[in-house]
Design a protein around this motif. Structure first.
Motif, PDB file in Angstrom:
ATOM      1  N   LEU A  57      59.964  60.199  18.108  1.00 50.56           N
ATOM      2  CA  LEU A  57      60.320  59.321  16.912  1.00 50.56           C
ATOM      3  C   LEU A  57      60.793  57.867  17.137  1.00 50.56           C
ATOM      4  CD1 LEU A  57      60.994  59.905  13.803  1.00 50.56           C
ATOM      5  CD2 LEU A  57      63.243  60.362  14.575  1.00 50.56           C
ATOM      6  N   ASP A  58      61.325  57.441  18.383  1.00 48.46           N
ATOM      7  CA  ASP A  58      61.689  56.328  18.647  1.00 48.46           C
ATOM      8  C   ASP A  58      60.402  55.472  18.938  1.00 48.46           C
ATOM      9  OD1 ASP A  58      64.338  56.761  18.335  1.00 48.46           O
ATOM     10  OD2 ASP A  58      64.567  57.060  20.501  1.00 48.46           O
ATOM     11  N   THR A  59      59.177  56.202  19.473  1.00 45.52           N
ATOM     12  CA  THR A  59      58.047  55.628  19.697  1.00 45.52           C
ATOM     13  C   THR A  59      57.316  55.215  18.616  1.00 45.52           C
ATOM     14  OG1 THR A  59      57.906  56.878  21.826  1.00 45.52           O
ATOM     15  CG2 THR A  59      55.762  55.861  20.898  1.00 45.52           C
ATOM     16  N   ILE A  60      57.214  56.039  17.513  1.00 44.64           N
ATOM     17  CA  ILE A  60      56.612  55.693  16.342  1.00 44.64           C
ATOM     18  C   ILE A  60      57.212  54.838  15.510  1.00 44.64           C
ATOM     19  CG2 ILE A  60      57.520  57.713  14.795  1.00 44.64           C
ATOM     20  CD1 ILE A  60      53.740  56.522  15.104  1.00 44.64           C
ATOM     21  N   ALA A  61      58.608  54.820  15.626  1.00 46.95           N
ATOM     22  CA  ALA A  61      59.307  53.778  14.703  1.00 46.95           C
ATOM     23  C   ALA A  61      59.058  52.350  15.578  1.00 46.95           C
ATOM     24  CB  ALA A  61      60.723  54.073  15.175  1.00 46.95           C
ATOM     25  N   ASP A  62      58.828  52.226  16.777  1.00 43.76           N
ATOM     26  CA  ASP A  62      58.293  50.882  17.378  1.00 43.76           C
ATOM     27  C   ASP A  62      56.814  50.565  16.918  1.00 43.76           C
ATOM     28  OD1 ASP A  62      60.768  50.667  18.737  1.00 43.76           O
ATOM     29  OD2 ASP A  62      60.241  51.364  20.642  1.00 43.76           O
ATOM     30  N   ILE A  63      56.074  51.777  17.042  1.00 42.52           N
ATOM     31  CA  ILE A  63      54.594  51.520  16.743  1.00 42.52           C
ATOM     32  C   ILE A  63      54.527  50.960  15.288  1.00 42.52           C
ATOM     33  CG2 ILE A  63      52.335  52.727  16.606  1.00 42.52           C
ATOM     34  CD1 ILE A  63      53.148  54.447  19.200  1.00 42.52           C
ATOM     35  N   LEU A  77      52.359  50.139   9.116  1.00 38.56           N
ATOM     36  CA  LEU A  77      52.703  51.626   8.808  1.00 38.56           C
ATOM     37  C   LEU A  77      54.200  51.494   8.374  1.00 38.56           C
ATOM     38  CD1 LEU A  77      52.301  54.785   8.815  1.00 38.56           C
ATOM     39  CD2 LEU A  77      52.725  54.545  11.494  1.00 38.56           C
ATOM     40  N   ALA A  78      54.954  50.687   8.861  1.00 41.98           N
ATOM     41  CA  ALA A  78      56.477  50.727   8.550  1.00 41.98           C
ATOM     42  C   ALA A  78      56.692  50.102   7.065  1.00 41.98           C
ATOM     43  CB  ALA A  78      57.066  49.362   9.506  1.00 41.98           C
ATOM     44  N   THR A  79      55.638  49.733   6.307  1.00 43.90           N
ATOM     45  CA  THR A  79      55.799  49.463   4.824  1.00 43.90           C
ATOM     46  C   THR A  79      55.594  50.496   3.926  1.00 43.90           C
ATOM     47  OG1 THR A  79      53.827  48.437   4.692  1.00 43.90           O
ATOM     48  CG2 THR A  79      55.696  46.853   5.691  1.00 43.90           C
ATOM     49  N   ARG A  80      54.923  51.455   4.700  1.00 40.44           N
ATOM     50  CA  ARG A  80      54.641  52.641   3.748  1.00 40.44           C
ATOM     51  C   ARG A  80      55.703  53.636   3.369  1.00 40.44           C
ATOM     52  NH1 ARG A  80      50.053  56.117   5.988  1.00 40.44           N
ATOM     53  NH2 ARG A  80      50.231  56.845   3.956  1.00 40.44           N
ATOM     54  N   ALA A  81      55.965  53.932   2.003  1.00 39.44           N
ATOM     55  CA  ALA A  81      57.094  54.771   1.471  1.00 39.44           C
ATOM     56  C   ALA A  81      56.934  55.964   2.467  1.00 39.44           C
ATOM     57  CB  ALA A  81      57.174  54.675   0.107  1.00 39.44           C
ATOM     58  N   VAL A  82      56.095  56.748   2.354  1.00 43.70           N
ATOM     59  CA  VAL A  82      55.808  58.045   2.972  1.00 43.70           C
ATOM     60  C   VAL A  82      56.296  57.933   4.214  1.00 43.70           C
ATOM     61  CG1 VAL A  82      53.362  57.857   3.661  1.00 43.70           C
ATOM     62  CG2 VAL A  82      54.512  60.117   3.003  1.00 43.70           C
ATOM     63  N   PHE A  83      56.005  56.966   5.059  1.00 44.66           N
ATOM     64  CA  PHE A  83      56.376  57.072   6.442  1.00 44.66           C
ATOM     65  C   PHE A  83      57.988  56.762   6.511  1.00 44.66           C
ATOM     66  CE2 PHE A  83      57.496  54.520  10.515  1.00 44.66           C
ATOM     67  CZ  PHE A  83      57.331  55.368  11.276  1.00 44.66           C
ATOM     68  N   GLN A  84      58.344  55.857   5.557  1.00 46.74           N
ATOM     69  CA  GLN A  84      59.766  55.533   5.797  1.00 46.74           C
ATOM     70  C   GLN A  84      60.783  56.936   5.485  1.00 46.74           C
ATOM     71  OE1 GLN A  84      59.988  52.548   2.964  1.00 46.74           O
ATOM     72  NE2 GLN A  84      59.031  51.237   4.233  1.00 46.74           N
ATOM     73  N   ARG A  85      60.071  57.658   4.329  1.00 47.88           N
ATOM     74  CA  ARG A  85      60.906  58.994   4.078  1.00 47.88           C
ATOM     75  C   ARG A  85      60.752  59.779   5.212  1.00 47.88           C
ATOM     76  NH1 ARG A  85      60.119  64.050   3.749  1.00 47.88           N
ATOM     77  NH2 ARG A  85      60.569  65.360   2.050  1.00 47.88           N
ATOM     78  N   ARG A 146      50.757  62.293  14.429  1.00 51.82           N
ATOM     79  CA  ARG A 146      49.909  62.225  13.337  1.00 51.82           C
ATOM     80  C   ARG A 146      49.819  60.633  12.827  1.00 51.82           C
ATOM     81  NH1 ARG A 146      47.853  66.516  10.066  1.00 51.82           N
ATOM     82  NH2 ARG A 146      46.672  64.895   9.323  1.00 51.82           N
ATOM     83  N   TYR A 147      51.010  60.175  12.565  1.00 53.50           N
ATOM     84  CA  TYR A 147      51.188  58.907  12.172  1.00 53.50           C
ATOM     85  C   TYR A 147      50.619  57.795  13.032  1.00 53.50           C
ATOM     86  CZ  TYR A 147      53.804  59.890   8.046  1.00 53.50           C
ATOM     87  OH  TYR A 147      54.199  60.217   6.721  1.00 53.50           O
ATOM     88  N   ALA A 148      50.623  57.996  14.536  1.00 59.08           N
ATOM     89  CA  ALA A 148      50.134  57.046  15.576  1.00 59.08           C
ATOM     90  C   ALA A 148      48.637  57.050  15.264  1.00 59.08           C
ATOM     91  CB  ALA A 148      50.515  57.499  16.809  1.00 59.08           C
ATOM     92  N   GLY A 149      48.038  58.111  14.799  1.00 56.99           N
ATOM     93  CA  GLY A 149      46.173  57.929  14.719  1.00 56.99           C
ATOM     94  C   GLY A 149      45.651  57.950  15.929  1.00 56.99           C
ATOM     95  N   GLY A 150      44.458  57.648  15.907  1.00 55.03           N
ATOM     96  CA  GLY A 150      43.576  57.961  17.194  1.00 55.03           C
ATOM     97  C   GLY A 150      43.998  57.459  18.438  1.00 55.03           C
ATOM     98  N   THR A 151      44.874  56.611  18.597  1.00 54.21           N
ATOM     99  CA  THR A 151      45.386  56.013  19.796  1.00 54.21           C
ATOM    100  C   THR A 151      45.932  56.902  20.496  1.00 54.21           C
ATOM    101  OG1 THR A 151      46.986  54.717  18.936  1.00 54.21           O
ATOM    102  CG2 THR A 151      45.169  53.461  19.256  1.00 54.21           C
ATOM    103  N   ALA A 152      46.790  57.722  19.951  1.00 50.32           N
ATOM    104  CA  ALA A 152      47.646  58.869  20.601  1.00 50.32           C
ATOM    105  C   ALA A 152      46.988  59.839  21.301  1.00 50.32           C
ATOM    106  CB  ALA A 152      48.554  59.326  19.541  1.00 50.32           C
ATOM    107  N   VAL A 153      45.788  60.019  21.041  1.00 49.71           N
ATOM    108  CA  VAL A 153      45.109  61.351  21.649  1.00 49.71           C
ATOM    109  C   VAL A 153      44.602  60.744  23.047  1.00 49.71           C
ATOM    110  CG1 VAL A 153      44.005  61.987  19.414  1.00 49.71           C
ATOM    111  CG2 VAL A 153      42.487  60.556  21.064  1.00 49.71           C
ATOM    112  N   TYR A 154      44.790  59.772  23.585  1.00 55.66           N
ATOM    113  CA  TYR A 154      44.236  59.369  25.047  1.00 55.66           C
ATOM    114  C   TYR A 154      45.526  59.888  25.798  1.00 55.66           C
ATOM    115  CZ  TYR A 154      40.722  56.622  23.006  1.00 55.66           C
ATOM    116  OH  TYR A 154      39.652  56.233  22.442  1.00 55.66           O
ATOM    117  N   LEU A 155      45.159  60.289  27.332  1.00 57.04           N
ATOM    118  CA  LEU A 155      46.046  61.041  28.194  1.00 57.04           C
ATOM    119  C   LEU A 155      47.205  59.797  28.535  1.00 57.04           C
ATOM    120  CD1 LEU A 155      43.662  62.878  30.622  1.00 57.04           C
ATOM    121  CD2 LEU A 155      45.173  63.715  28.538  1.00 57.04           C
TER     122      LEU A 155
END
Length: 196
Positions: A57-63, A77-85, A146-155
């Motif tokens: 959660l801390d990581t995605i909040a920073d990202i 992403l931080a401006t999207r209401a669905v993410f904020q919720r 899921r919110y991080a998108g494709g970059t999160a799949v890398y090892l």
């Protein structure tokens, strides 16, 4: 990492006082060992999951400050209401699960410090709370990934490691959702087994 059922030793004597038989009262070790199984390990699983959930959660909040999902998205992403919720709900979910675990653990600890062992109902409650905590962490990590998108799949990405680790931990028997059924039996006054 526990080595559970992964190794054995033959042709070596282990004195009885260095063994742990969950069917017998503890021979040494103090109140902790009166928690019994599953109470003895009920804190370990959700503590790990909630910690990984907090890291995710801390990581995605920073990202989220700079992350954009999709070519047409002009703002982060931080401006999207669905993410904020979701961010707000996930924070509360982690904190609520932790508070529940602390409440039940304190109750069990008082009991064992008084020289008693937890009742079947308290054992079932401890295990169910462990499952609840594990599931809370798992949910938060999954949403963050899921919110991080494709970059999160890398090892090399921390969210990929969080997702892999928490899903692996969630496979353990101790945090099987069958614990809820067993706790439900206790709530209904039906015979129950803490390991059921």
């Amino acid at each position: 990492g526990t080595g559970s059922s992964d190794f054995s030793v033959s042709d070596h004597f282990v004195p009885a006082e260095f063994t742990f038989d969950n069917q017998q009262p503890p021979r040494r070790g103090g109140p902790l060992y009166r928690l019994g199984i599953p109470g003895f390990v009920a804190n370990e699983h959700p503590a790990f999951s909630l910690g990984v959930g907090r890291r995710a959660l801390d990581t995605i909040a920073d990202i989220a400050q700079s992350k954009r999902r999709g070519l047409a998205q002009p703002s982060g992403l931080a401006t999207r209401a669905v993410f904020q919720r979701d961010l707000g709900e996930c924070d509360l979910r982690l904190r609520a699960a932790r508070a529940l675990l602390e409440e039940i653990s304190e109750q069990a600890w008082r009991k064992v410090c008084a020289g008693d062992t937890p009742t079947v109902r308290l054992q079932a409650e401890m295990r169910s709370a462990a499952v609840f905590g594990m599931e809370a962490g798992l949910d938060v990590v999954t949403r963050s990934f899921r919110y991080a998108g494709g970059t999160a799949v890398y090892l090399t990405h921390v969210l990929q490691r969080c997702l892999r680790d928490v899903n692996t931990a969630a496979q353990h028997l101790m945090v099987s959702n069958s614990a809820y059924e067993n706790y439900g039996k206790c709530l209904l006054g039906l015979p129950a087994d803490p390991m059921g």
